[in-house]
Design a protein around this motif. Structure first.
Motif, PDB file in Angstrom:
ATOM      1  N   THR A 231      11.413   2.125   8.844  1.00 30.67           N
ATOM      2  CA  THR A 231      11.199   3.900   8.601  1.00 30.67           C
ATOM      3  C   THR A 231      12.360   3.565   7.364  1.00 30.67           C
ATOM      4  O   THR A 231      13.227   3.261   7.011  1.00 30.67           O
ATOM      5  CB  THR A 231      12.593   4.254   9.710  1.00 30.67           C
ATOM      6  OG1 THR A 231      12.260   3.777  10.600  1.00 30.67           O
ATOM      7  CG2 THR A 231      12.707   5.802   9.660  1.00 30.67           C
ATOM      8  N   LYS A 232      11.523   4.618   6.457  1.00 26.66           N
ATOM      9  CA  LYS A 232      12.291   5.176   4.841  1.00 26.66           C
ATOM     10  C   LYS A 232      13.814   6.192   4.869  1.00 26.66           C
ATOM     11  O   LYS A 232      13.332   6.812   6.535  1.00 26.66           O
ATOM     12  CB  LYS A 232      11.061   6.038   4.223  1.00 26.66           C
ATOM     13  CG  LYS A 232       9.734   5.074   3.731  1.00 26.66           C
ATOM     14  CD  LYS A 232       9.167   5.712   2.932  1.00 26.66           C
ATOM     15  CE  LYS A 232       7.979   4.647   1.628  1.00 26.66           C
ATOM     16  NZ  LYS A 232       7.435   5.668   1.423  1.00 26.66           N
ATOM     17  N   PRO A 233      15.023   6.125   4.576  1.00 28.53           N
ATOM     18  CA  PRO A 233      14.441   5.216   3.595  1.00 28.53           C
ATOM     19  C   PRO A 233      15.172   3.507   3.638  1.00 28.53           C
ATOM     20  O   PRO A 233      15.871   3.588   4.615  1.00 28.53           O
ATOM     21  CB  PRO A 233      15.285   5.652   2.629  1.00 28.53           C
ATOM     22  CG  PRO A 233      16.648   6.609   3.493  1.00 28.53           C
ATOM     23  CD  PRO A 233      15.449   6.939   4.375  1.00 28.53           C
TER      24      PRO A 233
ATOM     25  N   LEU B 230       2.182  -1.510   4.533  1.00 27.42           N
ATOM     26  CA  LEU B 230       1.494   0.093   4.409  1.00 27.42           C
ATOM     27  C   LEU B 230       1.916   1.168   4.799  1.00 27.42           C
ATOM     28  O   LEU B 230       2.991   1.624   5.773  1.00 27.42           O
ATOM     29  CB  LEU B 230       0.292  -0.287   5.719  1.00 27.42           C
ATOM     30  CG  LEU B 230      -0.584   0.569   5.789  1.00 27.42           C
ATOM     31  CD1 LEU B 230      -1.477   0.812   4.799  1.00 27.42           C
ATOM     32  CD2 LEU B 230      -1.601  -0.684   7.332  1.00 27.42           C
ATOM     33  N   ASP B 231       1.993   2.158   3.895  1.00 26.26           N
ATOM     34  CA  ASP B 231       3.034   3.319   3.780  1.00 26.26           C
ATOM     35  C   ASP B 231       1.737   4.389   5.006  1.00 26.26           C
ATOM     36  O   ASP B 231       0.594   4.312   4.813  1.00 26.26           O
ATOM     37  CB  ASP B 231       2.683   3.530   2.540  1.00 26.26           C
ATOM     38  CG  ASP B 231       3.818   5.337   2.915  1.00 26.26           C
ATOM     39  OD1 ASP B 231       4.875   5.692   3.587  1.00 26.26           O
ATOM     40  OD2 ASP B 231       3.745   6.551   2.256  1.00 26.26           O
ATOM     41  N   TRP B 232       3.029   4.699   5.934  1.00 24.00           N
ATOM     42  CA  TRP B 232       1.744   5.507   6.564  1.00 24.00           C
ATOM     43  C   TRP B 232       0.928   7.010   5.810  1.00 24.00           C
ATOM     44  O   TRP B 232      -0.199   7.430   6.059  1.00 24.00           O
ATOM     45  CB  TRP B 232       2.800   6.839   7.775  1.00 24.00           C
ATOM     46  CG  TRP B 232       2.104   6.823   8.619  1.00 24.00           C
ATOM     47  CD1 TRP B 232       0.853   7.609   9.001  1.00 24.00           C
ATOM     48  CD2 TRP B 232       2.420   8.905   9.391  1.00 24.00           C
ATOM     49  NE1 TRP B 232       0.504   8.428   9.589  1.00 24.00           N
ATOM     50  CE2 TRP B 232       1.776   8.873  10.193  1.00 24.00           C
ATOM     51  CE3 TRP B 232       3.238   9.584   8.943  1.00 24.00           C
ATOM     52  CZ2 TRP B 232       1.469  10.430  10.987  1.00 24.00           C
ATOM     53  CZ3 TRP B 232       3.817  10.495  10.066  1.00 24.00           C
ATOM     54  CH2 TRP B 232       2.915  10.933  10.550  1.00 24.00           C
ATOM     55  N   MET B 233       1.885   7.696   4.834  1.00 27.16           N
ATOM     56  CA  MET B 233       0.911   8.581   4.108  1.00 27.16           C
ATOM     57  C   MET B 233       0.927   8.597   3.279  1.00 27.16           C
ATOM     58  O   MET B 233       1.384   8.116   2.171  1.00 27.16           O
ATOM     59  CB  MET B 233       2.614   9.611   3.327  1.00 27.16           C
ATOM     60  CG  MET B 233       3.273  10.601   4.971  1.00 27.16           C
ATOM     61  SD  MET B 233       2.468  11.750   5.995  1.00 27.16           S
ATOM     62  CE  MET B 233       2.493  12.870   4.581  1.00 27.16           C
ATOM     63  N   LEU B 234      -0.724   8.458   3.124  1.00 28.92           N
ATOM     64  CA  LEU B 234      -1.276   7.867   1.834  1.00 28.92           C
ATOM     65  C   LEU B 234      -2.534   9.365   1.624  1.00 28.92           C
ATOM     66  O   LEU B 234      -2.893  10.123   1.974  1.00 28.92           O
ATOM     67  CB  LEU B 234      -2.548   6.465   1.760  1.00 28.92           C
ATOM     68  CG  LEU B 234      -1.561   5.540   2.673  1.00 28.92           C
ATOM     69  CD1 LEU B 234      -2.318   4.307   2.707  1.00 28.92           C
ATOM     70  CD2 LEU B 234      -0.390   4.888   0.957  1.00 28.92           C
TER      71      LEU B 234
ATOM     72  N   VAL C 288       0.732  -1.601   0.098  1.00 26.71           N
ATOM     73  CA  VAL C 288      -0.082   0.476  -0.142  1.00 26.71           C
ATOM     74  C   VAL C 288       1.072   1.467  -0.121  1.00 26.71           C
ATOM     75  O   VAL C 288       1.431   1.679   0.940  1.00 26.71           O
ATOM     76  CB  VAL C 288      -0.858   0.060   1.535  1.00 26.71           C
ATOM     77  CG1 VAL C 288      -2.023   1.173   1.143  1.00 26.71           C
ATOM     78  CG2 VAL C 288      -1.290  -1.368   1.330  1.00 26.71           C
ATOM     79  N   GLU C 289       0.741   1.735  -0.783  1.00 24.25           N
ATOM     80  CA  GLU C 289       1.762   2.649  -1.229  1.00 24.25           C
ATOM     81  C   GLU C 289       1.433   3.641  -2.356  1.00 24.25           C
ATOM     82  O   GLU C 289       0.910   3.477  -3.791  1.00 24.25           O
ATOM     83  CB  GLU C 289       3.331   2.565  -1.878  1.00 24.25           C
ATOM     84  CG  GLU C 289       4.117   2.373  -2.008  1.00 24.25           C
ATOM     85  CD  GLU C 289       4.898   4.323  -0.954  1.00 24.25           C
ATOM     86  OE1 GLU C 289       4.276   5.145  -1.145  1.00 24.25           O
ATOM     87  OE2 GLU C 289       5.584   3.726  -0.364  1.00 24.25           O
ATOM     88  N   ASP C 290       1.337   5.164  -2.065  1.00 23.04           N
ATOM     89  CA  ASP C 290       1.025   5.973  -3.843  1.00 23.04           C
ATOM     90  C   ASP C 290       2.320   6.672  -4.308  1.00 23.04           C
ATOM     91  O   ASP C 290       1.581   7.073  -5.793  1.00 23.04           O
ATOM     92  CB  ASP C 290       0.190   7.326  -3.337  1.00 23.04           C
ATOM     93  CG  ASP C 290       0.904   8.222  -1.784  1.00 23.04           C
ATOM     94  OD1 ASP C 290       1.660   8.179  -1.463  1.00 23.04           O
ATOM     95  OD2 ASP C 290       0.727   9.475  -2.623  1.00 23.04           O
ATOM     96  N   GLU C 291       3.675   6.311  -4.284  1.00 23.39           N
ATOM     97  CA  GLU C 291       4.329   6.761  -4.856  1.00 23.39           C
ATOM     98  C   GLU C 291       5.150   5.941  -6.001  1.00 23.39           C
ATOM     99  O   GLU C 291       5.340   4.637  -5.095  1.00 23.39           O
ATOM    100  CB  GLU C 291       5.809   6.912  -3.624  1.00 23.39           C
ATOM    101  CG  GLU C 291       5.469   8.251  -3.424  1.00 23.39           C
ATOM    102  CD  GLU C 291       5.863   8.675  -2.670  1.00 23.39           C
ATOM    103  OE1 GLU C 291       7.348   9.183  -2.365  1.00 23.39           O
ATOM    104  OE2 GLU C 291       5.369   9.146  -1.062  1.00 23.39           O
ATOM    105  N   PRO C 292       5.051   6.226  -7.286  1.00 23.64           N
ATOM    106  CA  PRO C 292       5.291   4.866  -8.149  1.00 23.64           C
ATOM    107  C   PRO C 292       6.829   4.594  -8.063  1.00 23.64           C
ATOM    108  O   PRO C 292       6.282   3.408  -8.379  1.00 23.64           O
ATOM    109  CB  PRO C 292       4.572   5.601  -9.465  1.00 23.64           C
ATOM    110  CG  PRO C 292       4.274   6.307  -9.236  1.00 23.64           C
ATOM    111  CD  PRO C 292       3.610   7.071  -8.083  1.00 23.64           C
TER     112      PRO C 292
HETATM  113 CA    CA Z   1       3.806   7.603   0.503  1.00 24.69          CA
END
Ligand code: CA
Length: 230
Positions: free
Chosen positions: A104-106, A52-56, A8-12
């Motif tokens: 934690t990213k990256p 699951l990414d936090w920022m969606l 679940v992530e919005d950045e391609p």
């Molecule tokens: Ca994101």
């Protein structure tokens, strides 16, 4: 069947990196680019774990996680939350989201794969008890997987049962009749030379890239899984 991971992530670019690395490790993947879609896909695809990414863009990862953990049908579904470095990760950890782990990213591909495997192991302790190992071959009975020297081996159902029979007692010589009983069942009529055909297929599948032949033919007696010591 390989575990299905819902990303679940919005950045391609992030999706592509995750997808590539998970699939090269043998996982299957499905992608949601928002929280609502993620909740839907959990129902439709029944994944084994969610990254699951936090920022969606719509629901936050925290909200998605809370909803998943509140539903009876997804309560035990493992969730790994992705957060950005610094304050954000501390905040997310401080909130009781019910996530099974945080990354934690990256992050490096190796790190996320290791976390996924660890969380899956915790979620399925029974899987560990269903491994057969001999030489560089591992059979995962629960997942119906065979690995030789780190590489996945694809076997038909009969070859799988034959290998299982041999690997349960390494070194023991099984006659064709004994193999028929164990891999086909007593009530099924199969000619004993059929065993030879399936042993040949099994050998071909197992002995990839010139790997040593682990199956020993004992003339007049049958077959065994054995490392030649001659
Ligand atoms: Ca994101």
């Amino acid at each position: 069947m390989e575990d299905l991971i819902l990303i679940v992530e919005d950045e391609p670019p992030q999706v592509e990196v995750l997808r590539y690395n998970l699939e090269s490790e043998g996982f299957r993947t499905v992608v949601a680019t928002g929280g609502e879609e993620a909740l839907l896909l959990v129902k439709e695809e029944e994944p084994d774990l969610v990254v699951l990414d936090w920022m969606l863009p719509d629901l936050s990862g925290i909200e998605v996680c809370r909803q998943l953990k509140a539903r009876p049908d997804s309560k035990t579904l493992p969730v790994i939350m992705l957060t950005a470095r610094g304050e954000e990760s501390d905040r997310v950890r401080g909130l009781d989201t019910g996530a099974d782990d945080y990354v934690t990213k990256p992050y490096s591909p190796g790190e996320i794969i290791a976390r996924i495997r660890a969380v899956l192991r915790r979620a399925h302790p029974e899987r560990d008890e269903q491994l057969l190992k001999y030489a560089d071959v591992t059979m995962d009975l629960a997942q119906h997987k065979v690995i030789r020297d780190g590489k996945s081996i694809h076997l038909g159902p009969t070859e799988f049962r034959l290998l299982k029979t041999l690997m349960e007692r390494p070194g023991r010589v099984f006659s064709r009749e004994q193999l028929l009983d164990r891999a086909w069942g007593r009530d099924i009529y199969v000619e004993s030379r059929t065993v030879d055909v399936h042993i040949r297929r099994l050998r071909k599948a197992l002995n990839v890239d010139g790997a040593p032949d682990l199956i020993r033919t004992v003339r007049g007696a049958g077959y065994a899984i054995d490392i030649e010591t001659a």
